[in-house]
Design an enzyme around this catalytic site. Structure first.
Site, PDB file in Angstrom:
ATOM      1  N   GLY A 247       5.981  -2.199  13.624  1.00 32.85           N
ATOM      2  CA  GLY A 247       6.025  -0.746  13.742  1.00 32.85           C
ATOM      3  C   GLY A 247       7.352  -0.072  13.503  1.00 32.85           C
ATOM      4  CD  GLU A 284       1.699  -8.749  15.742  1.00 28.97           C
ATOM      5  OE1 GLU A 284       1.360  -7.563  15.576  1.00 28.97           O
ATOM      6  OE2 GLU A 284       1.074  -9.533  16.480  1.00 28.97           O
ATOM      7  N   PRO A 285       6.650  -7.503  12.180  1.00 35.82           N
ATOM      8  CG  PRO A 285       8.824  -8.024  11.457  1.00 35.82           C
ATOM      9  CD  PRO A 285       7.677  -8.550  12.286  1.00 35.82           C
ATOM     10  NE  ARG A 323       3.406   5.176   3.592  1.00 39.95           N
ATOM     11  CZ  ARG A 323       4.343   6.101   3.747  1.00 39.95           C
ATOM     12  NH1 ARG A 323       4.987   6.585   2.693  1.00 39.95           N
ATOM     13  NH2 ARG A 323       4.673   6.525   4.932  1.00 39.95           N
ATOM     14  CE1 TYR A 327      -2.018   6.534   7.092  1.00 36.85           C
ATOM     15  CE2 TYR A 327      -0.258   6.048   5.539  1.00 36.85           C
ATOM     16  CZ  TYR A 327      -1.334   5.629   6.294  1.00 36.85           C
ATOM     17  OH  TYR A 327      -1.705   4.315   6.267  1.00 36.85           O
ATOM     18  CB  CYS A 353     -10.875  13.997 -11.114  1.00 39.38           C
ATOM     19  SG  CYS A 353     -10.560  13.601 -12.822  1.00 39.38           S
ATOM     20  CD  GLU A 354     -10.983  13.184  -5.138  1.00 34.45           C
ATOM     21  OE1 GLU A 354     -10.929  14.090  -4.282  1.00 34.45           O
ATOM     22  OE2 GLU A 354     -12.023  12.576  -5.438  1.00 34.45           O
ATOM     23  CE1 TYR A 381       0.570  -1.227   6.126  1.00 35.54           C
ATOM     24  CE2 TYR A 381       2.819  -0.493   6.482  1.00 35.54           C
ATOM     25  CZ  TYR A 381       1.735  -1.247   6.869  1.00 35.54           C
ATOM     26  OH  TYR A 381       1.804  -2.033   7.984  1.00 35.54           O
TER      27      TYR A 381
HETATM   28  C1  LIG Z   1       0.001  -2.987  10.745  1.00 32.28           C
HETATM   29  C2  LIG Z   1       0.333  -3.898  11.875  1.00 32.28           C
HETATM   30  C3  LIG Z   1       1.629  -4.396  12.028  1.00 32.28           C
HETATM   31  C4  LIG Z   1       2.773  -3.975  11.139  1.00 32.28           C
HETATM   32  O1  LIG Z   1       3.106  -2.637  11.280  1.00 32.28           O
HETATM   33  P1  LIG Z   1       4.393  -2.034  10.514  1.00 32.28           P
HETATM   34  O2  LIG Z   1       4.432  -0.628  10.927  1.00 32.28           O
HETATM   35  O3  LIG Z   1       4.126  -2.200   9.060  1.00 32.28           O
HETATM   36  O4  LIG Z   1       5.570  -2.820  10.962  1.00 32.28           O
HETATM   37  C5  LIG Z   1       1.860  -5.288  13.050  1.00 32.28           C
HETATM   38  N1  LIG Z   1       0.872  -5.683  13.890  1.00 32.28           N
HETATM   39  C6  LIG Z   1      -0.383  -5.211  13.779  1.00 32.28           C
HETATM   40  C7  LIG Z   1      -1.423  -5.676  14.720  1.00 32.28           C
HETATM   41  C8  LIG Z   1      -0.697  -4.306  12.769  1.00 32.28           C
HETATM   42  O5  LIG Z   1      -1.949  -3.831  12.678  1.00 32.28           O
END
Ligand SMILES: *Cc1c(COP(=O)(O)O)cnc(C)c1O
Length: 425
Positions: A247, A284-285, A323, A327, A353-354, A381
């Site tokens: 995140g 989990e980056p 993106r 968003y 075409c949007e 992404y």
């Molecule tokens: C998408 C996701 C991430 C990675 O998020 P980033 O914002 O790209 O770092 C990590 N863990 C889980 C469970 C996710 O769904």
């Protein structure tokens, strides 16, 4: 030679007025491979990873790249060779990890909707951990593992109810989100997991959102998760690892997220203070490892002046740069060889075409048809969300490393797209 760096984009710079990545002029790569074209810097990916590795020096930590950010095999290979594990969200992603030479033992499987077939596939591969998101998923996983004579290693994704202060579509740790098990239900869910014969409780995890630019939500989530570890262990269920998700944000438009090592210095101080500093840690980056390692090179097709708006129509679209449409996200758009006139204010749009097919609004650009532009911060992404809408082929991708440039994905053709279709006999 004059060199000017691009903010947020290490290894990308103007050299004598030409935008370059590593030792390559992006225009030469566009000439060789056509546009739209994604170009990634391996050095930028490894630099981003190194900030986390510095942050975890001397700790028992595993970095699992959240591959949905960019799941191209050549990108996965960079992280596999650097010792990363992978956070996956589907059986297809597991196949990609194996194809790229990743270690299944370092794979964690996240997501609210794992199918029984995906569970079996992951058990056969011997993945490290299932991050389970509901009580009903626990039951199905236990059942699937027992039927194979196995016990599935599980962590429960808890929803800490913390506001990451990011876009609502990329907030995941609030009560109203579909993700994780509510904080109040977590202890009972652990007790259920510990009682199921096909499961082995190994960890706890959370993931509160994406493009987070402030350390406060992380610190708050950590407190909430550690409160649960206290409670679960007091109930006699050992937690071997703590996974804090991903995140961390990147600089899209002057954003100032903390550096990964600075963020982790703060988080580790809290872990130490609460007696968990030597526990096995996982993260989990995704975005922060690849987002600013990539650009999308695109050609200006037409300029279309109008009464209310001027449009700059480019050959990249919401297909490969989704993106903004999804968003209202911001990407910087810069010329590969800047002219120095006053420019005109354009909405930069794609050919699809949007009306939602826009890439940047109200951008001052001095451009002509045939000019090449780079859409920045396009490593995460973008390609992994690319679609074939309007029967557009997905772009080619090039990975640069020093003076080497490798085509890691060929441009998709219409024949590729039609391969699995059949005319009615
Ligand atoms: C998408 C996701 C991430 C990675 O998020 P980033 O914002 O790209 O770092 C990590 N863990 C889980 C469970 C996710 O769904």
């Amino acid at each position: 030679m004059s060199i000017s760096l691009l903010p947020g984009h290490p290894h990308t710079a103007y050299r004598d007025g030409e935008l370059c990545m590593a030792s390559h002029a992006l225009s030469a790569l566009a000439q060789a491979h056509g546009t739209p074209l994604f170009v990634y810097s391996k050095a930028a990916m490894l630099d981003a990873l190194a900030a986390y590795q510095r942050g975890f020096a001397g700790r028992n930590a595993q970095i699992c790249y959240a591959m949905k950010a960019n799941s191209s095999l050549g990108v996965l290979q960079v992280f596999a060779q650097a010792g990363c594990g992978f956070d996956i969200v589907s059986g297809g992603e597991l196949e990609r990890v194996l194809a790229a030479g990743g270690d299944p033992g370092k794979v964690i499987f996240s997501g609210v909707g794992k199918t029984r077939a995906e569970m079996r596939q992951a058990l056969v591969a011997g993945i490290g951990c299932f991050n389970v998101e509901s009580e009903s998923e626990l039951e199905v996983l236990s059942d699937a593992a027992l039927a194979m004579g196995l016990r599935a290693p599980v962590s429960i994704r808890v929803n800490p109810n913390v506001d990451p202060k990011t876009h609502p579509y990329i907030s995941t740790g609030l009560k109203g989100n579909k993700f994780g098990v509510a904080h109040e239900r977590a202890l009972a869910t652990y007790q259920r997991a510990a009682a199921l014969p096909g499961l082995q409780v190994v960890g706890i995890d959370c993931h509160i959102g994406s493009q987070i630019t402030d350390s406060t939500p992380y610190l708050d989530a950590m407190d909430r998760v550690l409160d649960l570890v206290d409670a679960v262990e007091a109930a006699g269920i050992p937690i071997h690892h703590i996974d804090f998700g991903g995140g961390l944000g990147i600089d899209y438009n002057g954003d100032t997220p903390p550096a990964a090592d600075a963020l982790w210095a703060q988080l580790l101080a809290k872990l130490d203070a609460r007696g968990y500093g030597q526990r096995r840690l996982m993260i989990e980056p995704g975005r922060s490892l690849v987002g600013n390692a990539g650009v999308c090179v695109t050609e200006v097709l037409y300029l279309k002046p109008g009464e209310q708006k001027n449009f700059c129509i480019i050959d990249a679209a919401m297909n490969e740069l989704p993106r903004p449409a999804m968003y209202e996200a911001f990407h910087q758009i810069v010329p590969l060889s800047p002219r120095h006139g006053p420019g005109t204010v354009f909405d930069v749009v794609g050919p699809v075409c949007e009306s939602g097919d826009w890439i940047g609004r109200d951008r001052a650009l001095d451009v002509r048809p045939g000019d090449l532009l780079a859409v920045l911060s396009a490593g995460a992404y973008c390609m992994s969300m690319a679609s074939n809408y309007n029967t557009r082929g997905r772009p080619a991708e090039v990975l640069v490393e020093g003076d080497k440039a490798t085509l890691i994905r060929a441009r998709e053709t219409a024949a590729d797209q039609m391969r699995h279709e059949r005319l009615v006999g």
